[in-house]
Design a protein around this motif. Sequence first.
Motif, PDB file in Angstrom:
ATOM      1  N   MET A   1      51.037  84.704 -39.737  1.00  0.00           N
ATOM      2  CA  MET A   1      50.102  85.244 -38.762  1.00  0.00           C
ATOM      3  C   MET A   1      48.965  84.247 -38.519  1.00  0.00           C
ATOM      4  SD  MET A   1      51.464  88.056 -38.002  1.00  0.00           S
ATOM      5  CE  MET A   1      52.783  89.080 -38.648  1.00  0.00           C
ATOM      6  N   ASP A   2      48.531  84.139 -37.292  1.00  0.00           N
ATOM      7  CA  ASP A   2      47.486  83.194 -36.961  1.00  0.00           C
ATOM      8  C   ASP A   2      46.148  83.705 -37.473  1.00  0.00           C
ATOM      9  OD1 ASP A   2      46.287  81.682 -33.870  1.00  0.00           O
ATOM     10  OD2 ASP A   2      46.133  81.080 -35.957  1.00  0.00           O
ATOM     11  N   ASP A   3      45.408  82.835 -38.177  1.00  0.00           N
ATOM     12  CA  ASP A   3      44.159  83.294 -38.778  1.00  0.00           C
ATOM     13  C   ASP A   3      42.986  83.244 -37.806  1.00  0.00           C
ATOM     14  OD1 ASP A   3      43.959  80.268 -40.770  1.00  0.00           O
ATOM     15  OD2 ASP A   3      43.646  80.549 -38.639  1.00  0.00           O
ATOM     16  N   GLY A   4      43.097  82.487 -36.739  1.00  0.00           N
ATOM     17  CA  GLY A   4      42.010  82.428 -35.777  1.00  0.00           C
ATOM     18  C   GLY A   4      40.766  81.745 -36.288  1.00  0.00           C
ATOM     19  N   LEU A   5      40.877  81.056 -37.439  1.00  0.00           N
ATOM     20  CA  LEU A   5      39.703  80.417 -38.024  1.00  0.00           C
ATOM     21  C   LEU A   5      39.791  78.911 -37.851  1.00  0.00           C
ATOM     22  CD1 LEU A   5      39.529  82.382 -41.376  1.00  0.00           C
ATOM     23  CD2 LEU A   5      38.103  82.720 -39.373  1.00  0.00           C
ATOM     24  N   SER A   6      38.689  78.262 -37.712  1.00  0.00           N
ATOM     25  CA  SER A   6      38.649  76.807 -37.668  1.00  0.00           C
ATOM     26  C   SER A   6      37.582  76.320 -38.621  1.00  0.00           C
ATOM     27  CB  SER A   6      38.344  76.314 -36.250  1.00  0.00           C
ATOM     28  OG  SER A   6      37.029  76.669 -35.882  1.00  0.00           O
ATOM     29  N   CYS A   7      37.780  75.111 -39.141  1.00  0.00           N
ATOM     30  CA  CYS A   7      36.793  74.564 -40.071  1.00  0.00           C
ATOM     31  C   CYS A   7      35.458  74.348 -39.386  1.00  0.00           C
ATOM     32  CB  CYS A   7      37.309  73.259 -40.654  1.00  0.00           C
ATOM     33  SG  CYS A   7      38.649  73.488 -41.828  1.00  0.00           S
ATOM     34  N   MET A 227      41.459  87.519 -48.063  1.00  0.00           N
ATOM     35  CA  MET A 227      40.332  86.687 -48.475  1.00  0.00           C
ATOM     36  C   MET A 227      39.241  86.566 -47.415  1.00  0.00           C
ATOM     37  SD  MET A 227      42.207  83.571 -50.505  1.00  0.00           S
ATOM     38  CE  MET A 227      43.145  83.864 -52.018  1.00  0.00           C
ATOM     39  N   ASN A 228      39.612  86.607 -46.149  1.00  0.00           N
ATOM     40  CA  ASN A 228      38.645  86.335 -45.081  1.00  0.00           C
ATOM     41  C   ASN A 228      38.154  87.558 -44.330  1.00  0.00           C
ATOM     42  OD1 ASN A 228      38.620  83.469 -45.384  1.00  0.00           O
ATOM     43  ND2 ASN A 228      40.620  83.379 -44.399  1.00  0.00           N
ATOM     44  N   VAL A 233      35.182  91.089 -50.215  1.00  0.00           N
ATOM     45  CA  VAL A 233      35.694  89.842 -50.792  1.00  0.00           C
ATOM     46  C   VAL A 233      34.814  88.691 -50.307  1.00  0.00           C
ATOM     47  CG1 VAL A 233      37.636  88.247 -50.949  1.00  0.00           C
ATOM     48  CG2 VAL A 233      38.052  90.717 -50.927  1.00  0.00           C
ATOM     49  N   VAL A 234      34.308  87.909 -51.253  1.00  0.00           N
ATOM     50  CA  VAL A 234      33.392  86.809 -50.945  1.00  0.00           C
ATOM     51  C   VAL A 234      34.005  85.504 -51.439  1.00  0.00           C
ATOM     52  CG1 VAL A 234      31.085  85.858 -51.321  1.00  0.00           C
ATOM     53  CG2 VAL A 234      31.405  88.346 -51.191  1.00  0.00           C
ATOM     54  N   LEU A 235      34.173  84.548 -50.531  1.00  0.00           N
ATOM     55  CA  LEU A 235      34.668  83.217 -50.887  1.00  0.00           C
ATOM     56  C   LEU A 235      33.494  82.269 -51.119  1.00  0.00           C
ATOM     57  CD1 LEU A 235      37.645  82.664 -48.413  1.00  0.00           C
ATOM     58  CD2 LEU A 235      37.792  82.914 -50.890  1.00  0.00           C
ATOM     59  N   VAL A 236      33.581  81.479 -52.188  1.00  0.00           N
ATOM     60  CA  VAL A 236      32.544  80.494 -52.510  1.00  0.00           C
ATOM     61  C   VAL A 236      33.239  79.166 -52.777  1.00  0.00           C
ATOM     62  CG1 VAL A 236      30.694  79.864 -54.102  1.00  0.00           C
ATOM     63  CG2 VAL A 236      31.047  82.273 -53.496  1.00  0.00           C
ATOM     64  N   VAL A 251      37.238  76.505 -47.115  1.00  0.00           N
ATOM     65  CA  VAL A 251      37.882  77.458 -48.013  1.00  0.00           C
ATOM     66  C   VAL A 251      38.534  78.623 -47.273  1.00  0.00           C
ATOM     67  CG1 VAL A 251      36.421  76.895 -49.987  1.00  0.00           C
ATOM     68  CG2 VAL A 251      35.715  78.702 -48.400  1.00  0.00           C
ATOM     69  N   THR A 252      38.155  78.820 -46.014  1.00  0.00           N
ATOM     70  CA  THR A 252      38.741  79.916 -45.240  1.00  0.00           C
ATOM     71  C   THR A 252      40.023  79.528 -44.517  1.00  0.00           C
ATOM     72  OG1 THR A 252      37.428  79.355 -43.288  1.00  0.00           O
ATOM     73  CG2 THR A 252      36.477  80.962 -44.829  1.00  0.00           C
ATOM     74  N   GLN A 253      40.382  78.250 -44.561  1.00  0.00           N
ATOM     75  CA  GLN A 253      41.542  77.789 -43.799  1.00  0.00           C
ATOM     76  C   GLN A 253      42.828  78.429 -44.310  1.00  0.00           C
ATOM     77  OE1 GLN A 253      41.587  73.621 -42.619  1.00  0.00           O
ATOM     78  NE2 GLN A 253      43.707  73.464 -43.295  1.00  0.00           N
ATOM     79  N   ARG A 254      43.758  78.687 -43.392  1.00  0.00           N
ATOM     80  CA  ARG A 254      45.036  79.288 -43.736  1.00  0.00           C
ATOM     81  C   ARG A 254      45.802  78.412 -44.726  1.00  0.00           C
ATOM     82  NH1 ARG A 254      48.729  82.936 -41.187  1.00  0.00           N
ATOM     83  NH2 ARG A 254      50.906  82.421 -41.634  1.00  0.00           N
ATOM     84  N   PHE A 255      46.511  79.048 -45.670  1.00  0.00           N
ATOM     85  CA  PHE A 255      47.310  78.332 -46.660  1.00  0.00           C
ATOM     86  C   PHE A 255      48.486  77.637 -45.977  1.00  0.00           C
ATOM     87  CE2 PHE A 255      44.912  80.821 -49.525  1.00  0.00           C
ATOM     88  CZ  PHE A 255      45.159  80.438 -50.830  1.00  0.00           C
ATOM     89  N   GLY A 256      48.771  76.410 -46.387  1.00  0.00           N
ATOM     90  CA  GLY A 256      49.984  75.730 -45.962  1.00  0.00           C
ATOM     91  C   GLY A 256      51.162  76.161 -46.822  1.00  0.00           C
ATOM     92  N   ASN A 257      52.356  75.739 -46.438  1.00  0.00           N
ATOM     93  CA  ASN A 257      53.541  76.077 -47.222  1.00  0.00           C
ATOM     94  C   ASN A 257      53.420  75.556 -48.651  1.00  0.00           C
ATOM     95  OD1 ASN A 257      54.893  77.319 -45.091  1.00  0.00           O
ATOM     96  ND2 ASN A 257      55.754  75.381 -44.366  1.00  0.00           N
TER      97      ASN A 257
END
Length: 302
Positions: A1-7, A227-228, A233-236, A251-257
Amino acid sequence: MDDGLSCEKHLIPKAEAMEGMVYIIRFVLWLWEDIDARLAVVLTAHNHSQRHGQALHNPRAEVARENGCSFEAFLQLMEEDDAYDADLTLLGEEQAKEAGSQEHIRDSLQNIDMIVSSPLSRAIRTADLVHSSPKNKLPPKRVAIEEFREINGKLLNAKRRPKDELEALFPHWNFSLIPSIDDTWTEDLEAHHECSERGYKGMLWIMQQIETNILVVAHGGLLNMMMNDHPRVVLVDGRKEEYATDSDRCVTQRFGNCELRSYIMSAWHNGTESEDKNVDPSLHDYQPVITLEEVTMQRTIP
């Protein structure tokens, strides 16, 4: 699924005065509502989270997502390439083997107490390829739970096999916590907030186990929403630049394979006790804020 987030939009600053500030503000605001009752760290664990390798429904959809396609187009491509409980591709198998051979991953996972996986075959297979049991050491427990399966519904790749079939395919895994049949899959796609809440409940389950060094193998969509998107849930960003090879990756970027990220996971909860003596106090109103401090030393290149 597309996370819609960018660094660019969600990058965690690494300067001393700003590191993790965006996420910590959310926690501080929650804490301030009732600081006397809530100022209590109850549990801490080491969490290593990993996405499965490339599966049959992924190749075309992933290329399109990387090229900026819409969520609808991404979903359409996965539907066209859909497969029941989609297996790993040959590339996905190689990705998992390669991940398991990388020294920093072996070092990170050498002392894990338990492996927790989605009950979908591609995640279980990835876990087995990444972490084979050493002959001279007691192997970690391997447990499948429903909470870490991919976004449910609509697509056949999100539909799991019956428990007895999984037990025959993976006899070294514990499937006692999942129902005999998959009665949660429907023709409608699971709402994002429901997927996020399900993943959050999976983390709560982990925090209630006696094991404290745990590998979780799950899915890109589930990990992203858990996570996002969950309000508790808080990412640090706790990565050290001298060890990280991917310090520009937010840290919010989608996981790669087959990408593995390591976290120190802490749960902060409301310290008030339930007056209902028939309710397990460890479970009643147990809605803590979970902080995930990423301490990954190096990123697995998919």
